[in-house]
Design a protein around this motif. Structure first.
Motif, PDB file in Angstrom:
ATOM      1  N   ILE A  24       0.873  -1.236   0.152  1.00 38.63           N
ATOM      2  CA  ILE A  24       0.078  -0.138  -0.151  1.00 38.63           C
ATOM      3  C   ILE A  24       0.746   1.050  -0.079  1.00 38.63           C
ATOM      4  O   ILE A  24       0.493   2.232  -0.553  1.00 38.63           O
ATOM      5  CB  ILE A  24      -1.039   0.107   1.224  1.00 38.63           C
ATOM      6  N   ASN A  50       1.135   4.130  -2.889  1.00 37.25           N
ATOM      7  CA  ASN A  50       0.651   5.566  -2.501  1.00 37.25           C
ATOM      8  C   ASN A  50       1.961   6.542  -3.217  1.00 37.25           C
ATOM      9  O   ASN A  50       1.946   7.681  -3.570  1.00 37.25           O
ATOM     10  CB  ASN A  50       0.695   5.680  -1.055  1.00 37.25           C
ATOM     11  N   VAL A  90      -4.815   6.828  -1.279  1.00 38.70           N
ATOM     12  CA  VAL A  90      -5.421   5.820  -0.514  1.00 38.70           C
ATOM     13  C   VAL A  90      -6.253   6.227   0.686  1.00 38.70           C
ATOM     14  O   VAL A  90      -6.061   6.831   1.620  1.00 38.70           O
ATOM     15  CB  VAL A  90      -4.351   4.907   0.058  1.00 38.70           C
TER      16      VAL A  90
END
Length: 237
Positions: A180, A184, A190
């Motif tokens: 994640i 990003n 996000v």
């Protein structure tokens, strides 16, 4: 910082049950924003309302400066907002590669789909190793990687992840959170829905705590980690 997502006064009800009661929330460009809360707090309803899966009875959702409150789910995806739902919901009888190809359903340029699938394989090398394997035979962590990868093939400017760590071993949770962060840093904003507050606040820039459909605490991730109310309720004393 430019605002990617702006939720104002959002109200959603399921029959007589009020799920969201005037929710306000923003996500900025290149931000990771964590949305924390217990079961039934309204976290999943929030992202479902943004993605057009459920309809609000009041309030507004603005994305990239455009009101999308009444937009269809597929047009919201075409605008660059992709929702990875709780439970992964991959196509269990299709291969990893076929699942990824379906992520590009709204993308008209086949070369872009191929390029993004290659990027997913770089991000998740295990998916490259399993590319011909049926999705239903993957482990829980692998299925979560596939669900995130499938979303990335759509080319999102904002990705909304609903409980990506649920049911995963701590080592796999760390791998998913690292992915994640990589997504990003490559430029995608996000919105991260998580019960695992410790993992979420470790990677988030800002966060919100919601209870009974309302925001009760908001601030920087560091501020939330130091907030006695958040520590007691979500991080352990």
């Amino acid at each position: 910082m430019n605002t990617v997502l702006d939720i104002n006064g959002l109200e959603v009800a399921y029959g007589k049950v009020e799920a969201l009661r005037g929710l306000d929330l923003t996500v900025g460009e290149r931000e990771i924003v964590a949305l924390l809360g217990n079961n039934g707090a309204g976290k999943s309803t929030t992202v479902s309302a943004v993605s057009g899966v459920v309809r609000s009875r009041a309030g507004s959702v603005t994305a990239f400066g455009e009101d999308i409150t009444a937009s269809t789910p597929w047009s919201i995806v075409e605008r660059g907002i992709v929702h990875v739902p709780e439970g992964r919901r991959i196509f269990s009888r299709l291969t990893v590669h076929e699942n990824l190809q379906l992520g590009g359903y709204t993308v008209r340029d086949g070369a872009s789909v191929d390029r993004r699938i290659a990027q997913v394989y770089d991000l998740f090398p295990r998916m490259a190793e399993r590319r011909a394997q049926q999705g239903g035979t993957l482990s829980g962590g692998e299925q979560q990687m596939l669900a995130i990868g499938r979303a990335m093939v759509a080319g999102p400017r904002l990705i909304m992840l609903d409980e990506p760590s649920m049911g995963l071993a701590p080592l796999v949770v760390a791998q998913v959170m690292d992915a994640i962060v990589s997504i990003n840093r490559a430029g995608t904003s996000v919105l991260l829905i998580e019960q695992n507050a410790r993992a979420a606040l470790k990677i988030a820039h800002r966060g919100y705590v919601i209870e009974s459909g309302r925001v009760t605490v908001a601030g920087s991730a560091a501020g939330l980690r130091a907030d006695p109310q958040v520590v007691e309720a979500y991080l352990g004393a």
